[in-house]
Design a protein around this motif. Structure first.
Motif, PDB file in Angstrom:
ATOM      1  N   GLU A  96      18.721  11.524 -14.466  1.00 24.33           N
ATOM      2  CA  GLU A  96      19.381  12.904 -14.309  1.00 24.33           C
ATOM      3  C   GLU A  96      19.526  13.416 -12.977  1.00 24.33           C
ATOM      4  O   GLU A  96      18.741  12.825 -12.119  1.00 24.33           O
ATOM      5  CB  GLU A  96      18.208  13.930 -15.009  1.00 24.33           C
ATOM      6  N   GLY A 141      19.654  16.279 -11.534  1.00 27.69           N
ATOM      7  CA  GLY A 141      18.778  17.073 -10.939  1.00 27.69           C
ATOM      8  C   GLY A 141      19.619  18.509 -10.628  1.00 27.69           C
ATOM      9  O   GLY A 141      20.910  18.565 -10.634  1.00 27.69           O
ATOM     10  N   PRO A 142      19.035  19.602 -10.047  1.00 31.94           N
ATOM     11  CA  PRO A 142      19.965  20.866  -9.810  1.00 31.94           C
ATOM     12  C   PRO A 142      20.607  20.483  -8.554  1.00 31.94           C
ATOM     13  O   PRO A 142      20.413  19.758  -7.777  1.00 31.94           O
ATOM     14  CB  PRO A 142      18.864  21.707  -9.492  1.00 31.94           C
ATOM     15  N   THR A 176      21.571  25.802  -4.726  1.00 29.77           N
ATOM     16  CA  THR A 176      21.701  26.802  -5.839  1.00 29.77           C
ATOM     17  C   THR A 176      20.117  27.100  -6.393  1.00 29.77           C
ATOM     18  O   THR A 176      19.254  26.079  -6.371  1.00 29.77           O
ATOM     19  CB  THR A 176      22.599  26.100  -6.999  1.00 29.77           C
ATOM     20  N   GLY A 177      19.871  28.307  -6.881  1.00 28.51           N
ATOM     21  CA  GLY A 177      18.622  28.506  -7.663  1.00 28.51           C
ATOM     22  C   GLY A 177      17.441  28.558  -6.885  1.00 28.51           C
ATOM     23  O   GLY A 177      17.648  29.056  -5.276  1.00 28.51           O
ATOM     24  N   GLY A 221      12.010  25.790  -9.820  1.00 32.08           N
ATOM     25  CA  GLY A 221      13.110  25.263  -9.714  1.00 32.08           C
ATOM     26  C   GLY A 221      12.445  23.606  -9.269  1.00 32.08           C
ATOM     27  O   GLY A 221      11.600  23.149  -9.866  1.00 32.08           O
ATOM     28  N   LEU A 222      13.418  23.152  -8.364  1.00 30.57           N
ATOM     29  CA  LEU A 222      13.044  21.810  -7.838  1.00 30.57           C
ATOM     30  C   LEU A 222      11.677  21.856  -7.101  1.00 30.57           C
ATOM     31  O   LEU A 222      11.686  22.865  -6.236  1.00 30.57           O
ATOM     32  CB  LEU A 222      14.377  21.341  -6.879  1.00 30.57           C
ATOM     33  N   VAL A 234      15.715  13.805 -10.961  1.00 25.76           N
ATOM     34  CA  VAL A 234      16.478  13.802  -9.727  1.00 25.76           C
ATOM     35  C   VAL A 234      16.999  12.546  -9.333  1.00 25.76           C
ATOM     36  O   VAL A 234      16.377  11.680  -9.354  1.00 25.76           O
ATOM     37  CB  VAL A 234      15.946  14.767  -8.747  1.00 25.76           C
ATOM     38  N   ASN A 255      21.041  13.116  -4.613  1.00 23.67           N
ATOM     39  CA  ASN A 255      20.664  14.564  -4.963  1.00 23.67           C
ATOM     40  C   ASN A 255      19.510  14.764  -3.896  1.00 23.67           C
ATOM     41  O   ASN A 255      19.346  15.920  -3.280  1.00 23.67           O
ATOM     42  CB  ASN A 255      20.488  14.931  -6.190  1.00 23.67           C
ATOM     43  N   HIS A 309      19.387  17.536  -1.011  1.00 24.59           N
ATOM     44  CA  HIS A 309      18.555  18.657  -0.946  1.00 24.59           C
ATOM     45  C   HIS A 309      17.615  18.665   0.158  1.00 24.59           C
ATOM     46  O   HIS A 309      17.436  19.642   1.052  1.00 24.59           O
ATOM     47  CB  HIS A 309      17.322  18.614  -2.267  1.00 24.59           C
TER      48      HIS A 309
END
Length: 230
Positions: free
Chosen positions: A33, A35-36, A40-41, A110-111, A192, A196, A200
């Motif tokens: 995945e 991840g975000p 954001t968020g 969130g993350l 994640v 990414n 981050h």
């Protein structure tokens, strides 16, 4: 408000038991995945502080708005150290209080950014991976120092990176967050991608070497530990 934490029933008490838990949970790590999206968020930093003399550990969870890096919420937890010090098994000392701090937050985290390791761990299951599997949250590890792995020195400019290698396997990256300053060591925890995770980390380091999530959580857990001693 600080939550008081007891060692969970059935928590591993020996190195053999802890290794068996790692073996069981490691296969549940999700690596496919992205991840975000960075910026954001919400993004949450977690960290712990110890008072070995009193056998206490304090954990903090600090939620930031990912776009502005302003604090949205925070929570702390204090409890007894839940496992002896064994290199490679530090998650077993920290997770009960870290989870309690996360559970006490009034909003979704969130993350989650851990001050430590995920896949960049001798058994490929550091704190970030362990916490991610237990909570289901997307997690990354951003460590101050490498953990037994080799890496080249990244180029001098901010954003430069070099693979963190276990033999030929890339388990993370040495990432330069400030020009000509010592890199940090980023690894995937759960849900994640490594690209990414690095993006981050750069979004969380506009001024300092360490992510704002880690800086805020570090200060808060130290304060919680001091207040627990009062």
């Amino acid at each position: 408000m600080t939550t008081t934490v007891r060692v969970p029933a059935g928590w591993p008490a020996t190195e053999e038991q802890a290794l068996a838990v790692q073996d069981e949970l490691r296969g549940r790590v999700v690596l496919d995945e992205p991840g975000p999206a960075p910026g954001t968020g919400q993004v949450t930093g977690v960290d712990v502080a110890y008072d070995d003399a009193r056998d206490l550990v304090a954990a903090a969870a600090v939620v930031l708005d990912a776009a502005t890096l302003e604090v949205v919420a925070e929570a702390t937890a204090v409890g007894r150290v839940s496992f002896p010090y064994v290199p490679g098994l530090l998650a077993f000392r920290e997770i009960p209080t870290v989870r309690a701090a996360l559970d006490a937050l009034p909003c979704p985290p969130g993350l989650v950014v851990c001050d430590g390791y995920g896949l960049a761990h001798p058994r490929r299951f550091g704190l970030a991976s362990h916490l991610g599997v237990l909570t289901g949250l997307p997690t990354i590890g951003v460590a101050k120092n490498p953990f037994t792995f080799a890496h080249a020195d990244p180029d001098a400019p901010r954003g430069s990176h070099a693979p963190l290698l276990a033999g030929a396997e890339e388990v993370g990256r040495a990432l330069r967050t400030r020009d000509v300053v010592k890199p940090v060591f980023v690894s995937v925890g759960h849900r994640v991608s490594l690209d990414n995770a690095c993006a981050h980390t750069l979004a969380l380091t506009p001024e300092y070497r360490l992510p704002e999530t880690t800086r805020r959580a570090d200060a808060l857990c130290r304060r919680a530990l001091r207040e627990a001693q009062a």
